[in-house]
Structures are given as C-alpha cells and as structure tokens.
Motif scaffolding. Structure first.
Motif, PDB file in Angstrom:
ATOM      1  N   MET A 183      -4.416  11.737   4.082  1.00 57.97           N
ATOM      2  CA  MET A 183      -3.581  11.012   3.126  1.00 57.97           C
ATOM      3  C   MET A 183      -4.445  10.057   2.316  1.00 57.97           C
ATOM      4  O   MET A 183      -5.507   9.655   2.771  1.00 57.97           O
ATOM      5  N   PRO A 184      -3.967   9.647   1.161  1.00 54.93           N
ATOM      6  CA  PRO A 184      -2.841  10.195   0.410  1.00 54.93           C
ATOM      7  C   PRO A 184      -3.204  11.524  -0.261  1.00 54.93           C
ATOM      8  O   PRO A 184      -4.380  11.790  -0.517  1.00 54.93           O
ATOM      9  N   LEU A 185      -2.193  12.308  -0.530  1.00 52.56           N
ATOM     10  CA  LEU A 185      -2.393  13.616  -1.126  1.00 52.56           C
ATOM     11  C   LEU A 185      -3.195  13.484  -2.426  1.00 52.56           C
ATOM     12  O   LEU A 185      -2.864  12.694  -3.292  1.00 52.56           O
ATOM     13  N   GLY A 186      -4.272  14.227  -2.490  1.00 56.27           N
ATOM     14  CA  GLY A 186      -5.145  14.184  -3.664  1.00 56.27           C
ATOM     15  C   GLY A 186      -6.292  13.198  -3.538  1.00 56.27           C
ATOM     16  O   GLY A 186      -7.264  13.269  -4.284  1.00 56.27           O
ATOM     17  N   SER A 187      -6.169  12.255  -2.608  1.00 58.77           N
ATOM     18  CA  SER A 187      -7.236  11.265  -2.362  1.00 58.77           C
ATOM     19  C   SER A 187      -7.463  11.117  -0.864  1.00 58.77           C
ATOM     20  O   SER A 187      -7.651  10.014  -0.347  1.00 58.77           O
ATOM     21  N   LEU A 228       0.835  -1.211   0.000  1.00 63.52           N
ATOM     22  CA  LEU A 228       0.000   0.000   0.000  1.00 63.52           C
ATOM     23  C   LEU A 228       0.868   1.259   0.000  1.00 63.52           C
ATOM     24  O   LEU A 228       0.588   2.218  -0.719  1.00 63.52           O
ATOM     25  N   TYR A 229       1.913   1.238   0.823  1.00 63.85           N
ATOM     26  CA  TYR A 229       2.823   2.382   0.887  1.00 63.85           C
ATOM     27  C   TYR A 229       3.390   2.677  -0.499  1.00 63.85           C
ATOM     28  O   TYR A 229       3.434   3.829  -0.932  1.00 63.85           O
ATOM     29  N   GLU A 230       3.837   1.631  -1.174  1.00 64.18           N
ATOM     30  CA  GLU A 230       4.440   1.821  -2.494  1.00 64.18           C
ATOM     31  C   GLU A 230       3.462   2.408  -3.499  1.00 64.18           C
ATOM     32  O   GLU A 230       3.850   3.206  -4.348  1.00 64.18           O
ATOM     33  N   SER A 231       2.195   2.052  -3.391  1.00 61.87           N
ATOM     34  CA  SER A 231       1.225   2.574  -4.357  1.00 61.87           C
ATOM     35  C   SER A 231       0.603   3.900  -3.943  1.00 61.87           C
ATOM     36  O   SER A 231       0.174   4.667  -4.803  1.00 61.87           O
ATOM     37  N   LYS A 232       0.579   4.222  -2.655  1.00 62.30           N
ATOM     38  CA  LYS A 232      -0.133   5.411  -2.179  1.00 62.30           C
ATOM     39  C   LYS A 232       0.757   6.481  -1.558  1.00 62.30           C
ATOM     40  O   LYS A 232       0.366   7.646  -1.516  1.00 62.30           O
ATOM     41  N   CYS A 233       1.923   6.124  -1.040  1.00 66.00           N
ATOM     42  CA  CYS A 233       2.710   7.048  -0.212  1.00 66.00           C
ATOM     43  C   CYS A 233       4.108   7.349  -0.755  1.00 66.00           C
ATOM     44  O   CYS A 233       4.661   8.417  -0.484  1.00 66.00           O
ATOM     45  N   LEU A 234       4.667   6.421  -1.485  1.00 67.52           N
ATOM     46  CA  LEU A 234       6.050   6.505  -1.924  1.00 67.52           C
ATOM     47  C   LEU A 234       6.359   7.766  -2.721  1.00 67.52           C
ATOM     48  O   LEU A 234       7.419   8.363  -2.548  1.00 67.52           O
ATOM     49  N   SER A 235       5.447   8.211  -3.551  1.00 67.71           N
ATOM     50  CA  SER A 235       5.731   9.370  -4.404  1.00 67.71           C
ATOM     51  C   SER A 235       6.029  10.630  -3.589  1.00 67.71           C
ATOM     52  O   SER A 235       6.780  11.493  -4.050  1.00 67.71           O
ATOM     53  N   CYS A 236       5.483  10.746  -2.397  1.00 71.86           N
ATOM     54  CA  CYS A 236       5.753  11.921  -1.544  1.00 71.86           C
ATOM     55  C   CYS A 236       6.799  11.634  -0.471  1.00 71.86           C
ATOM     56  O   CYS A 236       7.684  12.455  -0.220  1.00 71.86           O
ATOM     57  N   HIS A 237       6.689  10.484   0.192  1.00 73.67           N
ATOM     58  CA  HIS A 237       7.550  10.179   1.335  1.00 73.67           C
ATOM     59  C   HIS A 237       8.832   9.451   0.947  1.00 73.67           C
ATOM     60  O   HIS A 237       9.717   9.291   1.785  1.00 73.67           O
ATOM     61  N   GLY A 238       8.934   8.999  -0.307  1.00 73.22           N
ATOM     62  CA  GLY A 238      10.150   8.380  -0.811  1.00 73.22           C
ATOM     63  C   GLY A 238      10.259   6.901  -0.506  1.00 73.22           C
ATOM     64  O   GLY A 238       9.584   6.382   0.381  1.00 73.22           O
ATOM     65  N   PRO A 239      11.148   6.209  -1.250  1.00 73.35           N
ATOM     66  CA  PRO A 239      11.287   4.756  -1.090  1.00 73.35           C
ATOM     67  C   PRO A 239      11.847   4.340   0.263  1.00 73.35           C
ATOM     68  O   PRO A 239      11.564   3.248   0.749  1.00 73.35           O
TER      69      PRO A 239
END
Length: 138
Positions: free
Chosen positions: A89-93, A42-53
């Motif tokens: 969270m996530p940003l935009g959704s 879930l993190y990889e699909s929803k959070c990674l783009s902002c919080h990083g790998p």
C-alpha cells in the motif's frame, strides 16, 4: 537424564509464561488518540480513495472495519497487518510509507473499528507488533 528433562520442562514453562504475559490484543489499548488522529490524516490522503471514507472498502479494496476486517484478520497479528500495508500500500506507491506512518494508519483503523485507545502509541517495530493479536470483541 530425569533432571535434564525436568530442567528443560521448567525452562519451557517459564518461556511460555513470559510469552503469554507479553502478548496483547487490539482490545488492550495499544495505540493513542493522538496517533490515531495522525493516522486519519494519512488515511485520508493515501487510503480513502480505495477503502472509502467509512473504511468499508470498495470494489477493489477490502473493508478495514467490521465483520469484513475481522474475517480477514482474526487470529493474525498487528505485525502481519503492518507488513501487508507496508509492502503493498498505497496502490500505485507500494512501499512508500514509513513504519511509523503505517503504525499511525493502523491506529486510525483501530479507532474506526471501536478498539479502545490507550496512553502509549502503537509501536513501529515489527517484533513488537507481532505480539499484538487481532481478536474479536471479548
């Protein structure tokens, strides 16, 4: 009157004792490895783009590990963190994750922060999550 004061004092002590016994910290193995794996997906699909790998944050998102995480969350509860994620969270959704998904993401944050796993999953109920404190390493 003296008996009433003693009785009230005894009730207060019992309540405080029960509360102390039910309070946990993130160091008490409050999530399972399987839950953390679900949360990582879930993190990889929803959070990674902002919080990083590596969960170190970015220009617009705070760190979810290390000193950055501790300075933001030390002394607060996992329930506080859960509610923040759930409503913003996530940003935009914002608000699109279920309580179970939020708990799974938190489990992935905890494993990345090297907090120990346990046998049981991190619950999704807000009242239970509020009894789990975020504290620095013991």
């Amino acid at each position: 009157m003296a008996r009433l004061v003693i009785a009230i004092g005894a009730v207060t002590l019992v309540a405080a004792s029960v509360a102390a016994q039910t309070t946990k910290t993130v160091w008490d193995g409050v999530y399972s490895d399987a839950q953390a794996k679900r949360g990582r997906a879930l993190y990889e699909s929803k959070c990674l783009s902002c919080h990083g790998p590596d969960l170190n944050g970015g220009e617009t998102a705070p760190a979810l590990v290390g000193i950055g995480f501790q300075s933001n969350w030390n002394g607060q509860s996992v329930g506080d963190l859960s509610e923040r994620i759930r409503v913003s969270m996530p940003l935009g959704s914002e608000g699109s994750l279920s309580r179970q998904q939020v708990s799974d993401v938190i489990a992935s944050i905890l494993v990345a922060g090297e907090y120990p796993a346990g046998a049981a999953e991190l619950p999704r109920e807000p009242d239970v999550l509020k009894t789990i404190q975020i504290t620095p390493r013991k």
